[in-house]
Design a protein around this motif. Structure first.
Motif, PDB file in Angstrom:
ATOM      1  N   MET A 155      10.061  33.751   8.821  1.00  0.00           N
ATOM      2  CA  MET A 155       9.317  34.663   7.953  1.00  0.00           C
ATOM      3  C   MET A 155       8.270  33.939   7.094  1.00  0.00           C
ATOM      4  O   MET A 155       7.385  34.574   6.537  1.00  0.00           O
ATOM      5  CB  MET A 155      10.278  35.417   7.034  1.00  0.00           C
ATOM      6  CG  MET A 155      11.128  36.461   7.733  1.00  0.00           C
ATOM      7  SD  MET A 155      10.178  37.846   8.419  1.00  0.00           S
ATOM      8  CE  MET A 155      10.206  37.450  10.176  1.00  0.00           C
ATOM      9  N   ASP A 156       8.356  32.611   7.001  1.00  0.00           N
ATOM     10  CA  ASP A 156       7.396  31.844   6.208  1.00  0.00           C
ATOM     11  C   ASP A 156       6.335  31.169   7.078  1.00  0.00           C
ATOM     12  O   ASP A 156       5.558  30.352   6.573  1.00  0.00           O
ATOM     13  CB  ASP A 156       8.122  30.773   5.382  1.00  0.00           C
ATOM     14  CG  ASP A 156       9.062  31.384   4.349  1.00  0.00           C
ATOM     15  OD1 ASP A 156       8.726  32.447   3.804  1.00  0.00           O
ATOM     16  OD2 ASP A 156      10.138  30.794   4.101  1.00  0.00           O
ATOM     17  N   ILE A 207      -0.567  35.748  12.975  1.00  0.00           N
ATOM     18  CA  ILE A 207      -1.303  36.243  11.813  1.00  0.00           C
ATOM     19  C   ILE A 207      -0.282  36.825  10.835  1.00  0.00           C
ATOM     20  O   ILE A 207       0.852  37.140  11.208  1.00  0.00           O
ATOM     21  CB  ILE A 207      -2.354  37.303  12.196  1.00  0.00           C
ATOM     22  CG1 ILE A 207      -1.688  38.549  12.799  1.00  0.00           C
ATOM     23  CG2 ILE A 207      -3.373  36.716  13.154  1.00  0.00           C
ATOM     24  CD1 ILE A 207      -2.652  39.683  13.085  1.00  0.00           C
ATOM     25  N   ARG A 208      -0.694  36.944   9.580  1.00  0.00           N
ATOM     26  CA  ARG A 208       0.160  37.537   8.555  1.00  0.00           C
ATOM     27  C   ARG A 208      -0.309  38.961   8.296  1.00  0.00           C
ATOM     28  O   ARG A 208      -1.494  39.216   8.086  1.00  0.00           O
ATOM     29  CB  ARG A 208       0.100  36.735   7.258  1.00  0.00           C
ATOM     30  CG  ARG A 208       0.498  35.282   7.356  1.00  0.00           C
ATOM     31  CD  ARG A 208       1.951  35.043   7.508  1.00  0.00           C
ATOM     32  NE  ARG A 208       2.751  35.576   6.414  1.00  0.00           N
ATOM     33  CZ  ARG A 208       4.057  35.341   6.288  1.00  0.00           C
ATOM     34  NH1 ARG A 208       4.702  34.619   7.183  1.00  0.00           N
ATOM     35  NH2 ARG A 208       4.724  35.845   5.278  1.00  0.00           N
ATOM     36  N   ILE A 209       0.617  39.915   8.346  1.00  0.00           N
ATOM     37  CA  ILE A 209       0.284  41.315   8.126  1.00  0.00           C
ATOM     38  C   ILE A 209       1.081  41.836   6.930  1.00  0.00           C
ATOM     39  O   ILE A 209       2.173  41.338   6.637  1.00  0.00           O
ATOM     40  CB  ILE A 209       0.572  42.168   9.382  1.00  0.00           C
ATOM     41  CG1 ILE A 209       2.064  42.122   9.740  1.00  0.00           C
ATOM     42  CG2 ILE A 209      -0.275  41.692  10.553  1.00  0.00           C
ATOM     43  CD1 ILE A 209       2.438  43.042  10.895  1.00  0.00           C
ATOM     44  N   PRO A 210       0.549  42.832   6.217  1.00  0.00           N
ATOM     45  CA  PRO A 210       1.251  43.349   5.029  1.00  0.00           C
ATOM     46  C   PRO A 210       2.378  44.284   5.418  1.00  0.00           C
ATOM     47  O   PRO A 210       2.343  44.954   6.464  1.00  0.00           O
ATOM     48  CB  PRO A 210       0.149  44.090   4.264  1.00  0.00           C
ATOM     49  CG  PRO A 210      -0.793  44.537   5.332  1.00  0.00           C
ATOM     50  CD  PRO A 210      -0.767  43.475   6.396  1.00  0.00           C
ATOM     51  N   LEU A 211       3.377  44.350   4.561  1.00  0.00           N
ATOM     52  CA  LEU A 211       4.545  45.217   4.784  1.00  0.00           C
ATOM     53  C   LEU A 211       4.951  45.842   3.466  1.00  0.00           C
ATOM     54  O   LEU A 211       5.092  45.139   2.453  1.00  0.00           O
ATOM     55  CB  LEU A 211       5.701  44.404   5.372  1.00  0.00           C
ATOM     56  CG  LEU A 211       7.046  45.133   5.542  1.00  0.00           C
ATOM     57  CD1 LEU A 211       6.921  46.247   6.582  1.00  0.00           C
ATOM     58  CD2 LEU A 211       8.152  44.165   5.942  1.00  0.00           C
ATOM     59  N   THR A 229       4.242  39.990   2.994  1.00  0.00           N
ATOM     60  CA  THR A 229       3.569  39.769   4.273  1.00  0.00           C
ATOM     61  C   THR A 229       4.558  39.127   5.246  1.00  0.00           C
ATOM     62  O   THR A 229       5.416  38.341   4.840  1.00  0.00           O
ATOM     63  CB  THR A 229       2.332  38.868   4.116  1.00  0.00           C
ATOM     64  OG1 THR A 229       2.746  37.577   3.642  1.00  0.00           O
ATOM     65  CG2 THR A 229       1.344  39.477   3.144  1.00  0.00           C
ATOM     66  N   VAL A 230       4.419  39.485   6.522  1.00  0.00           N
ATOM     67  CA  VAL A 230       5.305  38.968   7.564  1.00  0.00           C
ATOM     68  C   VAL A 230       4.460  38.474   8.729  1.00  0.00           C
ATOM     69  O   VAL A 230       3.321  38.920   8.916  1.00  0.00           O
ATOM     70  CB  VAL A 230       6.294  40.065   8.049  1.00  0.00           C
ATOM     71  CG1 VAL A 230       7.243  40.465   6.935  1.00  0.00           C
ATOM     72  CG2 VAL A 230       5.549  41.276   8.579  1.00  0.00           C
ATOM     73  N   PRO A 231       4.991  37.546   9.518  1.00  0.00           N
ATOM     74  CA  PRO A 231       4.212  37.051  10.661  1.00  0.00           C
ATOM     75  C   PRO A 231       4.246  38.028  11.839  1.00  0.00           C
ATOM     76  O   PRO A 231       5.268  38.630  12.139  1.00  0.00           O
ATOM     77  CB  PRO A 231       4.923  35.742  11.012  1.00  0.00           C
ATOM     78  CG  PRO A 231       6.330  35.921  10.539  1.00  0.00           C
ATOM     79  CD  PRO A 231       6.248  36.801   9.332  1.00  0.00           C
ATOM     80  N   LEU A 232       3.098  38.192  12.463  1.00  0.00           N
ATOM     81  CA  LEU A 232       2.972  38.939  13.715  1.00  0.00           C
ATOM     82  C   LEU A 232       2.503  37.961  14.772  1.00  0.00           C
ATOM     83  O   LEU A 232       1.426  37.371  14.658  1.00  0.00           O
ATOM     84  CB  LEU A 232       1.986  40.096  13.566  1.00  0.00           C
ATOM     85  CG  LEU A 232       1.622  40.832  14.866  1.00  0.00           C
ATOM     86  CD1 LEU A 232       2.833  41.558  15.434  1.00  0.00           C
ATOM     87  CD2 LEU A 232       0.470  41.807  14.644  1.00  0.00           C
ATOM     88  N   GLY A 233       3.326  37.773  15.801  1.00  0.00           N
ATOM     89  CA  GLY A 233       2.980  36.845  16.867  1.00  0.00           C
ATOM     90  C   GLY A 233       2.313  37.555  18.024  1.00  0.00           C
ATOM     91  O   GLY A 233       2.774  38.612  18.475  1.00  0.00           O
ATOM     92  N   ILE A 234       1.215  36.994  18.516  1.00  0.00           N
ATOM     93  CA  ILE A 234       0.491  37.538  19.674  1.00  0.00           C
ATOM     94  C   ILE A 234       0.545  36.471  20.760  1.00  0.00           C
ATOM     95  O   ILE A 234      -0.092  35.415  20.656  1.00  0.00           O
ATOM     96  CB  ILE A 234      -0.961  37.876  19.313  1.00  0.00           C
ATOM     97  CG1 ILE A 234      -1.015  38.781  18.080  1.00  0.00           C
ATOM     98  CG2 ILE A 234      -1.666  38.547  20.486  1.00  0.00           C
ATOM     99  CD1 ILE A 234      -2.391  38.895  17.459  1.00  0.00           C
ATOM    100  N   ILE A 235       1.324  36.740  21.790  1.00  0.00           N
ATOM    101  CA  ILE A 235       1.544  35.794  22.887  1.00  0.00           C
ATOM    102  C   ILE A 235       0.755  36.279  24.094  1.00  0.00           C
ATOM    103  O   ILE A 235       0.899  37.432  24.516  1.00  0.00           O
ATOM    104  CB  ILE A 235       3.037  35.684  23.229  1.00  0.00           C
ATOM    105  CG1 ILE A 235       3.852  35.314  21.976  1.00  0.00           C
ATOM    106  CG2 ILE A 235       3.265  34.657  24.324  1.00  0.00           C
ATOM    107  CD1 ILE A 235       5.354  35.393  22.184  1.00  0.00           C
ATOM    108  N   THR A 236      -0.089  35.413  24.647  1.00  0.00           N
ATOM    109  CA  THR A 236      -0.964  35.833  25.748  1.00  0.00           C
ATOM    110  C   THR A 236      -0.972  34.790  26.853  1.00  0.00           C
ATOM    111  O   THR A 236      -0.754  33.601  26.631  1.00  0.00           O
ATOM    112  CB  THR A 236      -2.414  36.032  25.246  1.00  0.00           C
ATOM    113  OG1 THR A 236      -2.889  34.803  24.672  1.00  0.00           O
ATOM    114  CG2 THR A 236      -2.480  37.114  24.172  1.00  0.00           C
TER     115      THR A 236
END
Length: 306
Positions: free
Chosen positions: A53-54, A70-74, A85-92
């Protein structure tokens, strides 16, 4: 929970996975993790990074796989801090796009609905990442408006009476602004990394829009932080002034009460005193004590000690 979405003038959900689709995973359980590891061959280190989470915003490569965090608000309904804010992972890779977040957020459903409403088609993974950053910035600004309302409400409450509850609410808002500030700046760093990594393979107009929105969000956070800091300093000065005023009044009352106490102490000694045998001695002493105290009270009143 995982969803499979294909870009058909906006993302449409399907029941099964297919190549070149978007796999959205929120609050993954063991079956979701096994699906990503075994069926999609996602590197385990990527999932470990997203689960932290960090974790700070960054881009990492491993073979043909890329991880963008990226960090997105919650909005926290039950937490001590109203917004985090929490991490959102984008795996491609070349065949699939996977987003992983260990919290349910409002961003992803809104992003999907927005693409359907506008009929947006996203053909490149760089544009997909940029649009998610753009969407996160929209939610930062939306939550900042809510924070502004909460700040005004708490300030008005403190103007009526200074209570610990309202001061604590300001401290929580201050903590939220710190989270937002560091996360937005981290997302800004990702923009430069995307430019170097994908070179010209991205929508330049979209990139410019994202940079403008990120700067606006950053400036808004800084403005609210400055306002909150000045507000906290002002109320700290008011509290200190009130404490000093109360202590001054208590000191004045103590001085006024000291006169009759001192006279009573002298006349209470077990020795012979003047007018000790006078039948009106008690009333004379009482009258003299209150007269001197009254005179002292008037003097302190004129110099604004009371």
């Amino acid at each position: 929970m995982r969803k499979f979405l294909n870009d058909e003038n906006g993302f449409i959900e399907h029941r099964q996975w297919s190549p070149h689709c978007w796999v959205n995973v929120e609050c993954p359980d063991q079956s979701d993790i096994r699906f990503m590891l075994d069926d999609l061959s996602v590197p385990p280190s990527f999932l470990e990074s997203i689960s932290d989470m960090d974790e700070r915003p960054r881009i990492e490569k491993e073979g043909e796989w890329k991880l963008t965090i990226i960090r997105i608000p919650l909005h926290c309904q039950d937490g001590d801090t109203p917004y985090i804010t929490v991490p959102l992972g984008i795996i491609t890779n070349n065949e699939v796009v996977i987003t992983v977040c260990y919290k349910f957020t409002e961003l992803i459903p809104d992003f999907i609905a927005h693409t359907r409403c506008r009929g947006i088609q996203i053909s490149r993974e760089s544009d997909f990442i940029l649009r998610l950053i753009y969407s996160s910035t929209f939610w930062y600004l939306k939550y900042l408006k809510d924070i502004s309302i909460s700040l005004k409400t708490a300030t008005k409450q403190l103007e009526r009476s200074i209570r610990n509850k309202d001061l604590l609410s300001l401290m929580k808002i201050q903590e939220t602004l710190v989270f937002f500030n560091t996360s937005i700046r981290g997302n800004e760093m990702i923009i430069g990394r995307i430019q170097r990594l994908y070179r010209d393979e991205f929508d330049h107009d979209l990139l410019e829009d994202v940079e403008i929105e990120l700067r606006q969000a950053d400036n808004t956070v800084n403005i609210y932080t400055d306002i909150l800091d000045s507000t906290m300093d002002s109320f700290a000065s008011i509290i200190s002034n009130n404490v000093n005023d109360i202590m001054k009044k208590m000191t004045g009352v103590s001085i006024v009460l000291m006169i009759p106490t001192l006279i009573a102490s002298f006349y209470g000694m077990n020795v012979e005193i003047t007018y000790g045998n006078n039948p009106f001695a008690f009333w004379l002493i009482l009258f003299g004590s209150f007269t001197l105290s009254f005179i002292l009270y008037i003097v302190l009143k004129k110099i604004r000690w009371l």
